[in-house]
Design an enzyme around this catalytic site. Structure first.
Site, PDB file in Angstrom:
ATOM      1  N   ASP A  11       7.475  -3.611   1.589  1.00 13.83           N
ATOM      2  CA  ASP A  11       6.540  -3.394   2.513  1.00 13.83           C
ATOM      3  C   ASP A  11       7.217  -3.652   3.875  1.00 13.83           C
ATOM      4  O   ASP A  11       7.889  -4.734   4.098  1.00 13.83           O
ATOM      5  CB  ASP A  11       5.400  -4.108   2.336  1.00 13.83           C
ATOM      6  CG  ASP A  11       4.424  -4.163   3.572  1.00 13.83           C
ATOM      7  OD1 ASP A  11       3.512  -3.377   3.578  1.00 13.83           O
ATOM      8  OD2 ASP A  11       4.679  -5.155   4.492  1.00 13.83           O
ATOM      9  N   ASP A 107       5.113   2.919   5.023  1.00  7.68           N
ATOM     10  CA  ASP A 107       5.883   1.717   4.855  1.00  7.68           C
ATOM     11  C   ASP A 107       6.035   0.997   3.663  1.00  7.68           C
ATOM     12  O   ASP A 107       6.208  -0.268   3.813  1.00  7.68           O
ATOM     13  CB  ASP A 107       4.970   0.836   6.118  1.00  7.68           C
ATOM     14  CG  ASP A 107       3.730   0.471   5.760  1.00  7.68           C
ATOM     15  OD1 ASP A 107       3.076   1.120   5.035  1.00  7.68           O
ATOM     16  OD2 ASP A 107       2.984  -0.261   6.456  1.00  7.68           O
ATOM     17  N   GLU A 108       5.474   1.493   2.611  1.00 10.76           N
ATOM     18  CA  GLU A 108       5.400   0.796   1.334  1.00 10.76           C
ATOM     19  C   GLU A 108       6.134   1.569   0.328  1.00 10.76           C
ATOM     20  O   GLU A 108       5.845   2.891   0.333  1.00 10.76           O
ATOM     21  CB  GLU A 108       4.140   0.299   0.820  1.00 10.76           C
ATOM     22  CG  GLU A 108       3.585  -0.873   1.547  1.00 10.76           C
ATOM     23  CD  GLU A 108       2.008  -1.081   0.953  1.00 10.76           C
ATOM     24  OE1 GLU A 108       1.818  -2.033   0.438  1.00 10.76           O
ATOM     25  OE2 GLU A 108       1.269  -0.265   1.246  1.00 10.76           O
TER      26      GLU A 108
END
Length: 420
Positions: A11, A107-108
């Site tokens: 993350d 974003d992960e």
């Protein structure tokens, strides 16, 4: 002997804000937020750096509220294309450690490093190497949850890696009873505020209570609470609480053909008049059909959704209708959309609209009719699609989009509702 499966969830901390700080090193020590355009009713905090969060600023709050908490915050307008480019760069870094990388969001990402240990070391060493390489090449700080499955890696990241100084945490199967189960049930993945309240009233205040309730009994309790159709949810929560997840890290999960193509739009003000609403429905129909044509598919079922602005007294509907023949011709879809909207609209103010096509089929195979001009429209739209692909959607548009009601001009400069 089969090696133990090792899955990570990586993350990126405050991703949009971190990208902006990496692009503007002079802002390193300043509280920074990324927010939408306040003049168009989109002044919402999309991301806040740790310094801004320390001032009490949270994502999804209004820009006005954030400024009241911290008048000196630096406000950056979102640059979605830049964030996508950086996300792809980070994906390439992950893939240098494993070919099993699955995006979960911008974003992960999940990374299966089971087969990478002979090359890069222990799971903790691999996580540290990933963290170092991402920071060196992009300036972004990543946190990694390390575990034996996707769901436990996600919880390892959210519940521990994001909260410790290293930004790393390993959750083993043997650790569940000691580390995961004593936590309040609202810490369980997929347990929102409403479900948390239900679990508490059902006598399950911790994750362990859910995990240790026999599945048959949990189904029975949830049937009494929610009805007969709750068995799937009961099994889902039981599996999450017990860390049971056999799903693979699938690199091409999000590249499968979609079952539906849709667009929705939050309007800058309330729309009261049908003439104004029809402008938006036409723009949405055109966006949906343009995407379908680009994918080589047609839709047989059209769906329309509308929502008012008052969330305390919600108004709205979502309806669908089967069309006589599958199509991706804008005018045909728009006509069906307007008929469906007129049938269900209660004449209340509209703040959000959506249009979608489903039951997708091959766009090159369709029933020829003597009574429509489909081929003429298809030839015209092939030409306009080619222009838009080369020069952008603003290069050519319908005249109604230049009226006060139209939003196509503004949206042409955005990705996902945000500026490029």
């Amino acid at each position: 002997m089969k090696p133990e499966r090792i899955v990570m969830l990586a993350d990126c901390q405050s991703f949009y804000a971190s990208v902006e700080k990496a692009s503007n090193p002079h802002l390193k020590d300043k509280p920074l937020v990324v927010a939408g355009d306040p003049e168009r009713r989109s002044g919402i905090i999309l991301a806040a750096c740790p310094l801004a969060k320390a001032k009490g600023i949270t994502t999804a709050e209004t820009l006005r509220t954030a400024l009241a908490k911290c008048p000196e915050i630096v406000i950056m307008r979102p640059r979605m294309q830049h964030y996508i480019d950086v996300s792809m760069q980070i994906t390439a870094i992950y893939r240098s450690f494993s070919d099993l990388v699955e995006p979960y969001s911008i974003d992960e990402q999940f990374i299966d490093v089971t087969g990478s240990q002979s090359l890069f070391g222990t799971p903790l060493q691999i996580a540290q190497s990933i963290q170092d390489k991402v920071r060196k090449e992009t300036g972004i700080y990543t946190r990694l949850g390390i575990s034996y499955s996707k769901v436990t890696a996600k919880m390892a990241c959210d519940l521990w890696a994001k909260k410790n100084d290293l930004g790393l945490f390993a959750l083993r199967k043997t650790d569940l009873s000691e580390k995961l189960w004593p936590l309040p049930v609202d810490k369980m993945f997929m347990a929102g505020s409403r479900m948390t309240a239900h679990f508490i009233t059902m006598g399950m205040p911790t994750i362990g209570h859910v995990a240790q309730t026999p599945l048959a009994k949990l189904k029975q309790i949830m049937r009494q609470k929610f009805g007969r159709n709750s068995d799937i949810n009961a099994e889902m929560y039981y599996r999450i609480a017990n860390g049971i997840d056999d799903s693979p890290v699938a690199p091409y999960t999000h590249e499968e053909p979609p079952k539906q193509v849709g667009h929705q739009m939050t309007l800058p003000r309330d729309y009261y008049k049908l003439e104004e609403i029809k402008v938006i429905l036409l723009e949405l129909s055109e966006l949906v059909c343009q995407r379908c044509r680009g994918m080589g598919v047609m839709g047989g079922v059209v769906s329309v959704g509308a929502m008012g602005a008052d969330y305390d007294k919600p108004t709205g509907f979502h309806r669908q209708s089967k069309m006589p023949d599958p199509t991706n011709v804008t005018n045909q879809v728009y006509d069906a959309v307007v008929r469906l909207f007129n049938e269900h609209w209660g004449r209340y103010p509209v703040r959000k609209l959506g249009v979608s096509l489903s039951q997708l089929s091959n766009g090159d195979q369709y029933q020829v009719s003597l009574f429509d001009n489909r081929e003429k429209y298809r030839a015209l739209e092939r030409a306009t699609d080619a222009l838009k692909q080369k020069y952008g959607n603003a290069v050519i548009m319908r005249a109604v989009s230049k009226t006060d009601a139209g939003q196509a001009v503004d949206r042409a400069g955005k990705i996902g509702g945000h500026y490029l």
